[in-house]
Each structure stands twice: as structure tokens, then as C-alpha cells.
Write an enzyme that holds these catalytic residues in place. Sequence first.
Site, PDB file in Angstrom:
ATOM      1  N   PHE A  20      -3.513   0.838   0.395  1.00  0.00           N
ATOM      2  CA  PHE A  20      -3.700   0.609  -1.031  1.00  0.00           C
ATOM      3  C   PHE A  20      -3.655  -0.895  -1.317  1.00  0.00           C
ATOM      4  O   PHE A  20      -2.671  -1.561  -1.005  1.00  0.00           O
ATOM      5  CB  PHE A  20      -2.637   1.370  -1.830  1.00  0.00           C
ATOM      6  CG  PHE A  20      -2.784   2.858  -1.679  1.00  0.00           C
ATOM      7  CD1 PHE A  20      -3.656   3.557  -2.491  1.00  0.00           C
ATOM      8  CD2 PHE A  20      -2.085   3.546  -0.686  1.00  0.00           C
ATOM      9  CE1 PHE A  20      -3.816   4.938  -2.349  1.00  0.00           C
ATOM     10  CE2 PHE A  20      -2.242   4.910  -0.528  1.00  0.00           C
ATOM     11  CZ  PHE A  20      -3.119   5.608  -1.354  1.00  0.00           C
ATOM     12  N   LYS A  21      -4.730  -1.392  -1.903  1.00  0.00           N
ATOM     13  CA  LYS A  21      -4.869  -2.826  -2.166  1.00  0.00           C
ATOM     14  C   LYS A  21      -4.302  -3.147  -3.548  1.00  0.00           C
ATOM     15  O   LYS A  21      -4.668  -2.512  -4.548  1.00  0.00           O
ATOM     16  CB  LYS A  21      -6.339  -3.228  -2.079  1.00  0.00           C
ATOM     17  CG  LYS A  21      -6.957  -3.006  -0.708  1.00  0.00           C
ATOM     18  CD  LYS A  21      -8.463  -3.166  -0.722  1.00  0.00           C
ATOM     19  CE  LYS A  21      -8.886  -4.565  -1.103  1.00  0.00           C
ATOM     20  NZ  LYS A  21     -10.358  -4.707  -1.127  1.00  0.00           N
TER      21      LYS A  21
END
Length: 341
Positions: A85-86
Site C-alpha cells: 500500500f503506497k
Amino acid sequence: MELYLDSVDIREIEEAFKLGFLAGLTTTPTFMHREGITDIDGMILKLSKMVPVLQVEALGETAEKIYEEAHRLVKLGLSKKTTVFKIPVSLEGVRACKMLINEDFKVNVHLIYTLQQAYMAMAAGATYVCPLVGRLQDQGHDALALVEQCVEAVNYYGYNTKIMFSSVRHAEHVRNAINIGVHTCTIPWKVMKQLTENNFTTLGTQQFFEHTRLMTVNVKDVISKSNPIVTRNDTVLDAIVQMTESGFGAVSVVDDHKNLIGVFTDGDLRRHLKTDGKEMLSKKISEFSFNEPATISGEALLIDASEIFKKRKIDNIVVVENQKPIGMLDVQDLVKLNAIN
């Protein structure tokens, strides 16, 4: 160094992952917008089934909102094991990073432009820290120095973080990433395709193919379907028609048993026109003498034909089988195959 593709183009992704060794795919909302994608969740799920690891944005104005978005995407169908997850770097972003890392999520803290930002992400336990090299260089900053400092910080302090070299603009950036020792590099497909290219390699490969063809391909496999032939009773005009229709600068001359007895060439035509005038066009081929034609078997290799062309300095070789012409090989046939210099 892990290699990621940076894209959202389905055709690019399918082609790139045929390589078989890419670590995963990075995407951005900008890519989605550029491709005109409106069903973002649907696209994210589709991509997650196509690649080993998907790095996808988890946006929110607070740590809690970011945390909730990551959990929403997992409930949607993404796997914690194969999804990163960025999160854009900020106080709320690194706080969310720590919250997710505590629950065994993988997190990429990105949009990194300073070492201080990178440090906060490392301290929060980020799986990846992602400086944007191309964008920093566009602003006149020494982006490579920043990436190197990030790598040194990880190595010196022993953070459990990988430095991802991103915003790659050209193949030289990949060389920079390798030299600096980053752990991961995410690359657009147009740049990735250039990584194996080199003019000397291309020339060398072409030469290998040329030499292989010479030593493995039979003459019969490359000759034209046209087989220009005249008999002794045909006229010079008939020979010209045959040469024109076949595209060769010569015709085979055969006897009544269709055995080869000579070759009439465009060179012969020019010489006789000069001495005899246009009246020679109505003369029969039998009225002329012929040199012994250069011949070769259809089973012979191209290297044998190449040697004949070079030794005799001629343009055409008659291909024969049991003394009968079955075709004609032009020197340009080998040139087109890159099999003769």
C-alpha cells in the site's frame, strides 16, 4: 535489485510480465486518470490477478482514513501478502504506515524528496521508501545523492526498508540505480525495453544470423519461383520478355531436352545492341555463342553460392537438378538475406 514495472496499461503489463522475472507492478492514480479509467477498484482487482505483487495507493487525509482505505481494499479482494500500500509521506502518512506495519501490511512511503522524509518513513517501519529521481532532477536537485544517502542510511542503521528508485526517465537512470545499490527499481515499459539494447550487440547478432544462414540454408529454399528459360529457337526479344517478367538480368538457355546449355544476360544484350543494332532483337538465341554458365545444385548451401559470386564476380547463378535449370539465384537474393557482404 528487484525490478518493478511502472504502468497501468494492460497491453504493456501483459507483454512485460512475459519476461518471467519481474517482482511486481507499481501504479498511480495519475496513470489511472491518464488511461481514462473510471472503475478504479475494478482495475485494481484485475491488476492484482495479473502480477506477483501489486503496489497500489491508499489515500486519506488522516492516518485513520489511510488505515481504513487499506483495510477496505483488502476486503475488496486484495491480499496482504501480495499487495503493497503506497502512502505519500507526511506526519499522518508515517503514522498510518506504523499502524499498518503493526498488522503485517506492506507499505511504500513515496513522494520522497528529502533525506529527512526518508528517515521518518524508515523509522515508521516502511517496507519501501521511494524517492522520485526524475521529478527531483527536473527541479535542479541532486536526486542521485539523495538516493545514495537513503541507501547508506538503511545499510548503516539496519532499517528493514528497501529503497525504491522511481520516476525513471531513461536507461541511464537504471545504471545509476545499480551503481548506487538500491534495493528496488520501478521502470516504465518503454525504458525497460531499452535495457538490453546496444548497437554493437545488434551488429554482432546480425552477423551470427548471417553466418548461420550461410551454413545451414539450402539454395533451393531461397530461390525465386520465377525460372526464366528460353530455347535456342526463341528470339532475343523472347529472352528480354523473360528477363523483364522474372526480374532477373539473365535467362537460362536450354536444348530440346531442356538441359542447360548456356545463359543469355542483359550484358550480352547491351554488347550485341552496340555492335548489331536493334535488328538483333529478332535473331534467334542459337545465333549467339554462350559462355559456360555458373551453376549450383539446389541442395547446396548458401555459403557455396556466396563463394561462387565472390570468385566469379557475377550477378546470377543457375540452379540445376540433373542438368536442368530449376531456378536462378541473384546476388541480391543473398544481400537481402544479409548473407553476403
